[in-house]
Design a protein around this motif. Structure first.
Motif, PDB file in Angstrom:
ATOM      1  N   ASP A   1      14.404  15.273 -18.067  1.00  0.00           N
ATOM      2  CA  ASP A   1      15.080  16.652 -18.359  1.00  0.00           C
ATOM      3  C   ASP A   1      16.601  16.646 -17.790  1.00  0.00           C
ATOM      4  OD1 ASP A   1      12.627  17.895 -19.278  1.00  0.00           O
ATOM      5  OD2 ASP A   1      12.322  18.846 -17.549  1.00  0.00           O
ATOM      6  N   ILE A   2      17.463  17.370 -18.811  1.00  0.00           N
ATOM      7  CA  ILE A   2      18.915  17.119 -18.554  1.00  0.00           C
ATOM      8  C   ILE A   2      19.285  18.729 -18.523  1.00  0.00           C
ATOM      9  CG2 ILE A   2      21.103  16.449 -19.367  1.00  0.00           C
ATOM     10  CD1 ILE A   2      19.776  14.258 -20.688  1.00  0.00           C
ATOM     11  N   GLU A   3      19.589  18.955 -17.358  1.00  0.00           N
ATOM     12  CA  GLU A   3      20.060  20.440 -17.249  1.00  0.00           C
ATOM     13  C   GLU A   3      21.803  20.528 -17.334  1.00  0.00           C
ATOM     14  OE1 GLU A   3      20.035  24.085 -14.239  1.00  0.00           O
ATOM     15  OE2 GLU A   3      18.397  22.297 -13.897  1.00  0.00           O
ATOM     16  N   THR A   4      22.035  21.410 -18.146  1.00  0.00           N
ATOM     17  CA  THR A   4      23.641  21.588 -18.449  1.00  0.00           C
ATOM     18  C   THR A   4      23.825  23.104 -18.154  1.00  0.00           C
ATOM     19  OG1 THR A   4      23.407  22.185 -20.823  1.00  0.00           O
ATOM     20  CG2 THR A   4      23.525  19.982 -20.384  1.00  0.00           C
ATOM     21  N   THR A   5      25.029  23.447 -17.937  1.00  0.00           N
ATOM     22  CA  THR A   5      25.416  24.869 -17.900  1.00  0.00           C
ATOM     23  C   THR A   5      24.963  25.565 -18.979  1.00  0.00           C
ATOM     24  OG1 THR A   5      27.472  24.301 -18.839  1.00  0.00           O
ATOM     25  CG2 THR A   5      27.445  24.230 -16.484  1.00  0.00           C
ATOM     26  N   LYS A   6      24.720  25.181 -20.040  1.00  0.00           N
ATOM     27  CA  LYS A   6      24.107  26.036 -21.503  1.00  0.00           C
ATOM     28  C   LYS A   6      22.384  26.132 -21.613  1.00  0.00           C
ATOM     29  CE  LYS A   6      28.346  26.970 -22.777  1.00  0.00           C
ATOM     30  NZ  LYS A   6      29.080  27.600 -23.987  1.00  0.00           N
TER      31      LYS A   6
END
Length: 183
Positions: free
Chosen positions: A125-130
């Motif tokens: 899982d890759i979490e970004t600011t969006k």
């Protein structure tokens, strides 16, 4: 008494080795990949190294770097792989703030107890600011029968909140699949 001291020193040494060296030392604090395995499993360590390379390439918007990771066989099989790599990189919105390892299944083929083919699948899982993205990749570490297959051959990127809709759609053959994201 001497035996107890030797055992205590051995236990302490083993603890230091496992907990002191078990973490992935290549990662800086801002590049930390969360893992349920704590960096102890060999497959997890290999998968995280590949994921870190992908992470760097995504942040640098360096499609050539990802193309170099692809196996020769994948470059031949994936139609317009350069365009698909650009689509993959451009699908990410915002800055990457965290990466979490979900699983690292692997498979080995053997002939007379010698590994002939070894493959790792990384699921993250890759979490970004969006938003949050689900990324799967398959990487062949070794293939003695088909050395041109060694390398990255499958990347699948899906929106995390719709992962169940796209489950099983990535396939097992060479490809770069990026599923639709909301604007």
């Amino acid at each position: 008494m001497k035996t107890i001291i030797v055992r205590a020193v051995t236990i302490i040494s083993l603890c230091l080795i496992f907990w002191g060296c078990g973490g992935n030392t290549e990662q800086t604090e801002e590049r930390q990949i969360s893992s349920p395995y704590g960096g102890f499993m060999f497959e997890s360590q290999r998968s995280q190294k590949i994921m870190k390379e992908l992470w760097d390439a995504i942040e640098e918007e360096n499609g050539e770097r990802i193309a170099e990771m692809l196996s020769a066989s994948a470059r031949n099989e994936i139609e317009d792989y350069e365009g698909k790599i650009d689509n993959f990189i451009n699908a990410f919105q915002g800055e990457i703030t965290g990466v979490t390892e979900i699983a690292t299944p692997s498979s080995k083929s053997r002939d007379n107890r010698k590994t002939t083919c070894y493959e790792i699948t990384g699921m993250y899982d890759i979490e970004t600011t969006k938003g949050i993205y689900s990324l799967d990749f398959s990487y062949i570490i070794t293939n003695k029968n088909n050395p041109e297959e060694v390398g990255l051959y499958r990347i699948c990127l899906r929106p995390n909140e719709k992962i169940s809709e796209y489950k099983g759609m990535c396939g097992s053959k060479a490809g770069i699949n990026v599923f639709p994201f909301e604007d």
